[in-house]
Every structure is written in C-alpha cells, then in structure tokens.
Scaffold this motif. Structure first.
Motif, PDB file in Angstrom:
ATOM      1  N   THR A   1       0.829  -1.200   0.000  1.00 27.58           N
ATOM      2  CA  THR A   1       0.000   0.000   0.000  1.00 27.58           C
ATOM      3  C   THR A   1       0.865   1.252   0.000  1.00 27.58           C
ATOM      4  O   THR A   1       1.855   1.332   0.745  1.00 27.58           O
ATOM      5  N   VAL A   2       0.468   2.221  -0.840  1.00 29.49           N
ATOM      6  CA  VAL A   2       0.997   3.577  -0.745  1.00 29.49           C
ATOM      7  C   VAL A   2      -0.205   4.485  -0.549  1.00 29.49           C
ATOM      8  O   VAL A   2      -1.094   4.558  -1.408  1.00 29.49           O
ATOM      9  N   ALA A   3      -0.232   5.173   0.604  1.00 34.61           N
ATOM     10  CA  ALA A   3      -1.410   5.979   0.924  1.00 34.61           C
ATOM     11  C   ALA A   3      -1.443   7.286   0.148  1.00 34.61           C
ATOM     12  O   ALA A   3      -2.512   7.842  -0.099  1.00 34.61           O
ATOM     13  N   GLY A   4      -0.286   7.808  -0.233  1.00 33.66           N
ATOM     14  CA  GLY A   4      -0.263   9.065  -0.963  1.00 33.66           C
ATOM     15  C   GLY A   4       1.139   9.604  -1.050  1.00 33.66           C
ATOM     16  O   GLY A   4       2.119   8.861  -0.927  1.00 33.66           O
ATOM     17  N   GLY A   5       1.246  10.899  -1.257  1.00 30.88           N
ATOM     18  CA  GLY A   5       2.549  11.518  -1.394  1.00 30.88           C
ATOM     19  C   GLY A   5       3.063  11.443  -2.814  1.00 30.88           C
ATOM     20  O   GLY A   5       2.282  11.291  -3.771  1.00 30.88           O
ATOM     21  N   GLY A   6       4.369  11.521  -2.996  1.00 32.16           N
ATOM     22  CA  GLY A   6       4.941  11.518  -4.333  1.00 32.16           C
ATOM     23  C   GLY A   6       6.186  10.686  -4.450  1.00 32.16           C
ATOM     24  O   GLY A   6       7.039  10.696  -3.553  1.00 32.16           O
ATOM     25  N   ARG A   7       6.262   9.920  -5.547  1.00 35.56           N
ATOM     26  CA  ARG A   7       7.430   9.091  -5.869  1.00 35.56           C
ATOM     27  C   ARG A   7       7.772   8.096  -4.757  1.00 35.56           C
ATOM     28  O   ARG A   7       8.926   7.833  -4.458  1.00 35.56           O
TER      29      ARG A   7
ATOM     30  N   ALA B   1       6.222   5.484   7.395  1.00 34.30           N
ATOM     31  CA  ALA B   1       5.021   6.271   7.661  1.00 34.30           C
ATOM     32  C   ALA B   1       4.981   7.548   6.828  1.00 34.30           C
ATOM     33  O   ALA B   1       3.909   8.044   6.491  1.00 34.30           O
ATOM     34  N   GLY B   2       6.137   8.084   6.503  1.00 31.02           N
ATOM     35  CA  GLY B   2       6.188   9.316   5.732  1.00 31.02           C
ATOM     36  C   GLY B   2       7.582   9.892   5.770  1.00 31.02           C
ATOM     37  O   GLY B   2       8.553   9.198   6.070  1.00 31.02           O
ATOM     38  N   GLY B   3       7.681  11.163   5.453  1.00 30.49           N
ATOM     39  CA  GLY B   3       8.984  11.808   5.438  1.00 30.49           C
ATOM     40  C   GLY B   3       9.554  11.899   4.044  1.00 30.49           C
ATOM     41  O   GLY B   3       8.820  11.875   3.042  1.00 30.49           O
ATOM     42  N   TYR B   4      10.887  11.969   3.950  1.00 30.12           N
ATOM     43  CA  TYR B   4      11.534  12.172   2.653  1.00 30.12           C
ATOM     44  C   TYR B   4      12.794  11.308   2.544  1.00 30.12           C
ATOM     45  O   TYR B   4      13.648  11.316   3.434  1.00 30.12           O
ATOM     46  N   GLY B   5      12.878  10.546   1.483  1.00 31.06           N
ATOM     47  CA  GLY B   5      14.090   9.784   1.198  1.00 31.06           C
ATOM     48  C   GLY B   5      14.378   8.671   2.170  1.00 31.06           C
ATOM     49  O   GLY B   5      15.532   8.280   2.342  1.00 31.06           O
TER      50      GLY B   5
ATOM     51  N   SER C   1      14.250  -1.423   4.259  1.00 24.63           N
ATOM     52  CA  SER C   1      14.580  -2.588   3.435  1.00 24.63           C
ATOM     53  C   SER C   1      14.602  -3.897   4.216  1.00 24.63           C
ATOM     54  O   SER C   1      14.622  -4.974   3.620  1.00 24.63           O
ATOM     55  N   GLY C   2      14.622  -3.831   5.532  1.00 26.75           N
ATOM     56  CA  GLY C   2      14.615  -5.048   6.336  1.00 26.75           C
ATOM     57  C   GLY C   2      13.213  -5.612   6.484  1.00 26.75           C
ATOM     58  O   GLY C   2      12.234  -4.865   6.529  1.00 26.75           O
ATOM     59  N   ASP C   3      13.097  -6.913   6.557  1.00 25.01           N
ATOM     60  CA  ASP C   3      11.790  -7.525   6.765  1.00 25.01           C
ATOM     61  C   ASP C   3      11.203  -7.056   8.099  1.00 25.01           C
ATOM     62  O   ASP C   3      11.894  -7.032   9.128  1.00 25.01           O
ATOM     63  N   SER C   4       9.943  -6.650   8.067  1.00 28.80           N
ATOM     64  CA  SER C   4       9.233  -6.154   9.257  1.00 28.80           C
ATOM     65  C   SER C   4       9.908  -4.923   9.861  1.00 28.80           C
ATOM     66  O   SER C   4       9.775  -4.662  11.056  1.00 28.80           O
ATOM     67  N   SER C   5      10.637  -4.176   9.070  1.00 22.74           N
ATOM     68  CA  SER C   5      11.276  -2.956   9.546  1.00 22.74           C
ATOM     69  C   SER C   5      10.308  -1.783   9.426  1.00 22.74           C
ATOM     70  O   SER C   5       9.311  -1.851   8.708  1.00 22.74           O
ATOM     71  N   SER C   6      10.609  -0.687  10.133  1.00 20.80           N
ATOM     72  CA  SER C   6       9.714   0.461  10.091  1.00 20.80           C
ATOM     73  C   SER C   6      10.471   1.763  10.280  1.00 20.80           C
ATOM     74  O   SER C   6      11.454   1.830  11.021  1.00 20.80           O
ATOM     75  N   ILE C   7       9.982   2.801   9.595  1.00 20.07           N
ATOM     76  CA  ILE C   7      10.490   4.161   9.752  1.00 20.07           C
ATOM     77  C   ILE C   7       9.288   5.062   9.966  1.00 20.07           C
ATOM     78  O   ILE C   7       8.364   5.092   9.141  1.00 20.07           O
ATOM     79  N   LEU C   8       9.279   5.800  11.062  1.00 22.18           N
ATOM     80  CA  LEU C   8       8.103   6.585  11.409  1.00 22.18           C
ATOM     81  C   LEU C   8       8.070   7.943  10.738  1.00 22.18           C
ATOM     82  O   LEU C   8       7.016   8.574  10.686  1.00 22.18           O
ATOM     83  N   GLY C   9       9.186   8.414  10.222  1.00 23.72           N
ATOM     84  CA  GLY C   9       9.210   9.700   9.542  1.00 23.72           C
ATOM     85  C   GLY C   9      10.620  10.236   9.449  1.00 23.72           C
ATOM     86  O   GLY C   9      11.594   9.493   9.573  1.00 23.72           O
ATOM     87  N   GLY C  10      10.729  11.544   9.221  1.00 17.73           N
ATOM     88  CA  GLY C  10      12.044  12.154   9.098  1.00 17.73           C
ATOM     89  C   GLY C  10      12.565  12.096   7.686  1.00 17.73           C
ATOM     90  O   GLY C  10      11.799  11.949   6.715  1.00 17.73           O
TER      91      GLY C  10
ATOM     92  N   THR D   1       4.265  -1.024   3.189  1.00 18.15           N
ATOM     93  CA  THR D   1       3.386   0.135   3.273  1.00 18.15           C
ATOM     94  C   THR D   1       4.187   1.419   3.324  1.00 18.15           C
ATOM     95  O   THR D   1       5.175   1.513   4.068  1.00 18.15           O
ATOM     96  N   VAL D   2       3.749   2.417   2.536  1.00 14.67           N
ATOM     97  CA  VAL D   2       4.263   3.781   2.643  1.00 14.67           C
ATOM     98  C   VAL D   2       3.065   4.681   2.901  1.00 14.67           C
ATOM     99  O   VAL D   2       2.108   4.714   2.112  1.00 14.67           O
ATOM    100  N   GLY D   3       3.122   5.414   4.041  1.00  9.75           N
ATOM    101  CA  GLY D   3       1.981   6.235   4.408  1.00  9.75           C
ATOM    102  C   GLY D   3       1.878   7.515   3.622  1.00  9.75           C
ATOM    103  O   GLY D   3       0.792   8.062   3.452  1.00  9.75           O
ATOM    104  N   GLY D   4       2.985   8.036   3.157  1.00  8.96           N
ATOM    105  CA  GLY D   4       2.984   9.293   2.421  1.00  8.96           C
ATOM    106  C   GLY D   4       4.380   9.843   2.319  1.00  8.96           C
ATOM    107  O   GLY D   4       5.366   9.093   2.389  1.00  8.96           O
ATOM    108  N   GLY D   5       4.486  11.151   2.189  1.00  9.31           N
ATOM    109  CA  GLY D   5       5.795  11.760   2.047  1.00  9.31           C
ATOM    110  C   GLY D   5       6.276  11.753   0.623  1.00  9.31           C
ATOM    111  O   GLY D   5       5.486  11.671  -0.326  1.00  9.31           O
ATOM    112  N   ARG D   6       7.606  11.773   0.442  1.00  4.07           N
ATOM    113  CA  ARG D   6       8.167  11.834  -0.904  1.00  4.07           C
ATOM    114  C   ARG D   6       9.431  10.993  -0.981  1.00  4.07           C
ATOM    115  O   ARG D   6      10.270  11.005  -0.078  1.00  4.07           O
ATOM    116  N   SER D   7       9.535  10.254  -2.050  1.00  2.00           N
ATOM    117  CA  SER D   7      10.723   9.442  -2.346  1.00  2.00           C
ATOM    118  C   SER D   7      11.038   8.457  -1.224  1.00  2.00           C
ATOM    119  O   SER D   7      12.195   8.151  -0.947  1.00  2.00           O
TER     120      SER D   7
END
Length: 454
Positions: free
Chosen positions: A68-74, A100-104, A108-117, A83-89
C-alpha cells in the motif's frame, strides 16, 4: 480503459485497470495492473502487486502483493505487505515493512519500520527508526533516532542529539544515548551533567528486594573468573578551575551518623556479609586489609618556623616552646624526637575538618559551583602551616655517619646535623627514632627507615 474480468475505471483520463477485478477511481494516467489492485486517483500511480493499492498522490508504485501507498509523491512499496503512508521518495522494500512518511527514507529489512524524518534507513529485521535524519537501524531488532545515529549491531538502541557527526554502536545489545546537554531522569537536568537522576533507581535489580536504593548495580556474569568493571568512571581531562569530582554522594544534612554512604556486600540479599562500609560520621570499617599509596601512617602537625623550614625526609622533634608544633632536629640524641617528614604518606590523620578548612581559606565554595582550585589534603595542610609527620611505618629519612657507618637494623637517633638521624649502639630510652633498612658508609644520604619511636 478496463481490460480484464470485473475491472473498473470510474473516471479521469488515460487510466487503465488491467488486472482481474482491479479498479481506478479517477485521476490521470494511473494503472492498476495487479489482480484485485486499486488506484484511488492522482497522477501516474501504479499498482502492480496483487491486492495492492495506491490511494492517491503522484508517481507512486505499489508493486508488492498486499502492498500500500497511501499518498505523497514518488513513493514505492515493492515487497509483500509493504506500506508507505505518504511523504516523498520513500521506499518500503522489506517484507511487511513500513515507512510512515517523510523524505528519502528506505525500510529494506523484513518487518522494519520508519516513522518519519528524512534520509533514514531501517535495514535489519524488525528494526526501527523513530524519526529524525540520517539515522540507520542496521542490526536486527535495533532502534535508531535523532541525527546520525547508527544502531549497527543486533539489539542496539541508539539515540543521537543534533551533533553533526556519526554516533555508532560498538557491539551487540547496547543502549546508547548521545546528549551533549546531559541526560535527566525525573529531572530536567538544568545543571547540564552527563547524567542527572532524581529519585530511586534500580538497575538489573532483584524484585524481591524491599530496600530503596539510589543506584543498585548487579552483575549476573560472574562465573569464577575476572568480573571486570561493574561501573567504570573515566575522566578525559582535569579541569583545575571547576568541580572535577569523579564521584560525589550527597545526603540531606539531617542524616544521622549511622547512615551508610557506601556498603559493599558479599553473598545473597537474604544472607549478606558486609565487607566494607563508609558511615555518615566519616568512620570507615573493612573486614580486609586497607592499603594506601605510601608505606607509613602520618599525622598532620604544624611547624613552628613554617613549612618552608623543613622538607620531606627531615627528622623532626617537638618544639619545647610550642608542644603541639614541630621543628627540625638539631641536637644529638634528643628525647623530643617525634618522627620523620613523610615523603608520600599512605594514611593521614588529623583533628581538622578539611572540607571546612578549604572553605575558610577560600579554596572551595561548598555551597556553589566550584570556581576556584581544589587541593589535596597534604597540599591544603601546607597552606595553613602543617606537614605530614610519619609516626609509624617505612619512610625515606635523611641520615649521617657522624657516629659511624649505618647498616640495616641499626637503631637511629637524632644527630647534631640538622634534620638528620645517626646510628647509636646504646641509645637511651625515648631517643630512638627507628631502625635502618638501608646502609650508608660515609657522609650524608637518604635511606628507608622503619619508624619505631621508643
């Protein structure tokens, strides 16, 4: 256009629903090519994975099944369940990974997560970057946040402040914090100490304990070999103009004399064997041997003619005009002999409160941040005209052969040479300074002496 069974394009322009039961809600140049995939709208979005979805935005791609990509760009969700919640690139390329969002950001890890930034990477399995910038959660089950934090190894927690340099874990299962302004627990740490703790703290403690401790450190790694350091305090520099205590323990002034500042126990909590104590009144008790840096016991006493009139190794006698003070010896076989000016005392005794002396002399302000120099007790004593007199133990002593060569075991008494001792084969009671542990054939010199006043 809709080209497969049950596919739908609800509106927009240039859109295509190519997968079975796929749909495009609207927008422009969107493509739903995965079976059961959905593009809600936007511009040039694509769902290539089965049951994938892009809700909107532009140039987003959900190519993994159930992604899922919820929105944002690229943004890109390229693996199963990503899942990508939004943000860009942002990119979620690990199995069931999430950005969850942010930029760049890249998860890449299985079950990994980035909340933003921005520009964060979660590479390890089950790794997490909470936010910030340029952080890396590289190890499995690792956590990174702040700025340029690198949780390099498995099980590491690394938080870095705004300092613009890398802060990397050194080994597995570390909890690391870089905070240039200090860390506070139950306090906002306005003093800027590296760690300020207010309240009771228990580290790796026994939950059956009923005692309340300021800090309790328990090791579970001892196996009969070297235990290593439970706590290691290191100073990288000495700051002469400020407070440089390695460890300071403070208690309320109302604490009783029976309060224990320090206690060292052996055995279990239910059957303790206390080996060492420092009491609130200054008493120290120990079951074992107490060893100092020198080899003698010294008493702090004043010098009638001033500390500059004597030097370490001098033989000293009681000043008959000032019985509480000392002068350098100058007569042979004096019954006023009191000891030797200690070169490096192992233990120092005194009737004075040296903290109060330091305050009274203006060397330390005990009630405010330290802005003037601290002095060791021996150096502080010199400032008020006192020196350490060795009365028991082994100490270097000035000697002369005016009564014959000196051999180990000879009894020593004062000589007519100021500050020097000489041998005496038949000394009178009250004149013996000690026993020679060294030898001198001719002239004057310095030898070790076992101080045994008699």
């Amino acid at each position: 256009h809709a080209n497969d069974f049950y596919s739908t394009v609800s509106g927009g322009i240039g859109n295509a629903a190519l997968g079975s039961a796929s749909s495009v809600g609207g927008g422009q140049n969107d493509t739903a090519s995965g079976d059961f995939s959905t593009v809600g709208g936007g511009y040039r979005n694509a769902t290539a994975g089965d049951s994938s979805s892009v809700l909107g935005g532009s140039f987003n791609a959900a190519s993994g099944a159930l992604s899922t990509v919820a929105g944002g760009g690229r943004n890109s969700a390229s693996q199963v369940g990503a899942t990508v919640g939004g943000g860009r690139s942002d990119t979620a390329s690990g199995l069931v990974s999430m950005v969850a969002g942010g930029y760049g950001n890249v998860a890449s890890g299985d079950s990994s997560s980035i909340l933003g930034g921005a520009f964060n990477s979660a590479i390890g399995v089950f790794s997490t970057v909470a936010g910030g910038s340029n952080n890396t959660a590289r190890g499995d089950y690792s956590f990174a946040a702040g700025h340029r934090a690198d949780a390099y190894w498995e099980g590491c927690f690394v938080w870095a402040d705004a300092t613009d340099e890398d802060f990397q874990a050194a080994t597995f299962n570390q909890f690391l914090i870089r905070a240039a302004g200090g860390v506070g627990i139950n306090t906002n740490n306005t003093s800027g100490e590296a760690l300020a703790v207010e309240g009771d703290v228990l580290i790796n403690g026994d939950t059956t304990s009923t005692t309340s401790t300021a800090l309790d450190i328990i090791s579970s790694t001892f196996s009969g070999g070297l235990l290593g350091y439970l706590m290691n305090l290191q100073s990288t520099e000495v700051i002469d103009s400020g407070g440089s205590d390695m460890l300071r323990i403070r208690v309320p002034p109302s604490s009783s004399d029976h309060f224990q500042f320090i206690e060292c126990q052996r055995s279990s909590l239910l059957d303790p064997d206390t080996e060492f104590r420092v009491w609130g009144n200054g008493d120290v008790t120990a079951d074992g041997t107490v060893s100092g840096g020198g080899a003698d016991f010294a008493e702090m006493l004043p010098v009638s003619n001033g500390v500059h009139s004597v030097e370490p190794g001098d033989v000293l006698v009681i000043d008959p005009d000032n019985p509480r003070a000392l002068i350098r010896s100058s007569a042979a076989r004096s019954t006023l002999v009191s000891g030797i000016y200690s070169t490096r005392p192992g233990f120092v005794a005194s009737e004075r409160d040296w903290d109060q002396v330091a305050v009274d002399r203006g060397f330390v302000n005990m009630d405010a941040p330290r802005t003037s120099r601290d002095l060791p007790v021996v150096e502080l004593a010199k400032e008020i005209g006192e020196i350490p007199l060795a009365v028991v133990g082994i100490v270097p002593c000035k000697v002369t052969t005016e009564n014959g060569p000196i051999q180990p075991g000879d009894l020593l008494v004062t000589s007519s040479t100021p500050g020097h001792a000489m041998r005496d084969d038949d000394p009178k009671t009250g004149t013996v300074l000690g026993k020679a542990l060294g030898s001198l054939d001719v002239g004057t010199g310095i030898i070790d002496v076992l101080v045994t006043l008699q």
